[in-house]
Design a protein around this motif. Structure first.
Motif, short mmCIF file in Angstrom:
data_model
loop_
_atom_site.label_atom_id
_atom_site.label_comp_id
_atom_site.label_asym_id
_atom_site.label_seq_id
_atom_site.Cartn_x
_atom_site.Cartn_y
_atom_site.Cartn_z
N GLY A 7 -75.56 60.56 56.37
CA GLY A 7 -75.80 59.24 55.84
C GLY A 7 -76.09 58.16 56.85
O GLY A 7 -76.44 57.06 56.49
N ILE A 8 -75.95 58.45 58.12
CA ILE A 8 -76.13 57.46 59.18
C ILE A 8 -77.07 58.03 60.22
O ILE A 8 -77.01 59.22 60.52
CB ILE A 8 -74.76 57.14 59.87
N HIS A 9 -77.93 57.17 60.77
CA HIS A 9 -78.79 57.62 61.88
C HIS A 9 -77.93 57.63 63.15
O HIS A 9 -77.51 56.59 63.63
CB HIS A 9 -79.98 56.66 62.04
N ASN A 10 -77.64 58.82 63.64
CA ASN A 10 -76.77 58.97 64.81
C ASN A 10 -77.56 59.35 66.05
O ASN A 10 -78.54 60.07 65.98
CB ASN A 10 -75.76 60.10 64.56
N ASP A 11 -77.09 58.87 67.20
CA ASP A 11 -77.64 59.37 68.45
C ASP A 11 -76.63 60.33 69.10
O ASP A 11 -76.85 60.83 70.18
CB ASP A 11 -77.99 58.22 69.41
N LYS A 12 -75.54 60.59 68.41
CA LYS A 12 -74.53 61.54 68.88
C LYS A 12 -74.44 62.70 67.89
O LYS A 12 -74.66 62.53 66.70
CB LYS A 12 -73.17 60.85 68.99
N LYS A 13 -74.08 63.88 68.38
CA LYS A 13 -73.95 65.05 67.51
C LYS A 13 -72.55 65.07 66.92
O LYS A 13 -71.56 64.98 67.63
CB LYS A 13 -74.21 66.32 68.33
N ALA A 14 -72.47 65.18 65.59
CA ALA A 14 -71.17 65.23 64.90
C ALA A 14 -70.42 66.49 65.31
O ALA A 14 -71.01 67.55 65.50
CB ALA A 14 -71.39 65.19 63.40
N CYS A 15 -69.08 66.36 65.43
CA CYS A 15 -68.28 67.48 65.95
C CYS A 15 -67.58 68.28 64.86
O CYS A 15 -66.99 69.32 65.14
CB CYS A 15 -67.26 66.96 66.96
N PRO A 38 -63.35 59.23 66.50
CA PRO A 38 -62.76 58.89 67.80
C PRO A 38 -62.96 59.99 68.84
O PRO A 38 -62.78 59.76 70.03
CB PRO A 38 -61.27 58.72 67.48
N ILE A 39 -63.36 61.17 68.40
CA ILE A 39 -63.54 62.30 69.32
C ILE A 39 -64.94 62.31 69.92
O ILE A 39 -65.12 62.36 71.13
CB ILE A 39 -63.25 63.63 68.60
N CYS A 40 -65.96 62.25 69.05
CA CYS A 40 -67.34 62.39 69.55
C CYS A 40 -68.16 61.11 69.42
O CYS A 40 -69.24 61.02 69.99
CB CYS A 40 -68.05 63.52 68.82
N GLY A 41 -67.70 60.11 68.66
CA GLY A 41 -68.41 58.86 68.54
C GLY A 41 -69.48 58.83 67.45
O GLY A 41 -70.11 57.81 67.24
N ALA A 42 -69.70 59.95 66.76
CA ALA A 42 -70.69 59.98 65.68
C ALA A 42 -70.17 59.20 64.48
O ALA A 42 -68.96 59.12 64.25
CB ALA A 42 -71.01 61.41 65.28
N LYS A 43 -71.09 58.62 63.72
CA LYS A 43 -70.71 57.88 62.51
C LYS A 43 -71.01 58.74 61.29
O LYS A 43 -72.02 59.43 61.25
CB LYS A 43 -71.50 56.57 62.43
N THR A 44 -70.12 58.69 60.29
CA THR A 44 -70.29 59.43 59.05
C THR A 44 -70.11 58.46 57.89
O THR A 44 -69.12 57.72 57.85
CB THR A 44 -69.26 60.57 58.94
N GLU A 45 -71.05 58.48 56.96
CA GLU A 45 -70.95 57.60 55.80
C GLU A 45 -69.78 58.03 54.92
O GLU A 45 -69.53 59.21 54.72
CB GLU A 45 -72.25 57.61 54.99
N VAL A 46 -69.07 57.03 54.38
CA VAL A 46 -67.98 57.27 53.44
C VAL A 46 -68.39 56.59 52.13
O VAL A 46 -68.63 55.39 52.11
CB VAL A 46 -66.65 56.65 53.95
#
Length: 73
Positions: free
Chosen positions: A11-19, A51-59
């Motif tokens: 749901g979010i444009h991330n520049d980090k890979k979700a963990c 808080p671990i990888c910095g990726a954002k996830t839509e809630v």
């Protein structure tokens, strides 16, 4: 009150890979933001930042417990 959210990056444009971590979040961990499109429309959305990888996830507001939904509005 808390809810569990998996770090998926959805749901979010991330520049980090979700963990994939399972996060326990409360209303103060959820950020409210407004997405504006080119046509001038806008849409409210909510997300958590892992808080671990910095990726954002839509809630999605519809999946929040009422106690959290009432605080983040």
């Amino acid at each position: 009150p808390t809810m569990k959210v998996t770090c998926t990056g959805e749901g979010i444009h991330n520049d980090k890979k979700a963990c994939g971590a399972l996060l326990e979040v409360n209303a103060f961990d959820i950020t409210r933001a407004i997405h504006r499109d080119y046509g001038g429309g806008s849409e409210e959305y909510f997300y958590v930042t892992c808080p671990i990888c910095g990726a954002k996830t839509e809630v999605y507001k519809s999946k929040m417990p009422a106690e959290i939904r009432n605080v983040v509005k």
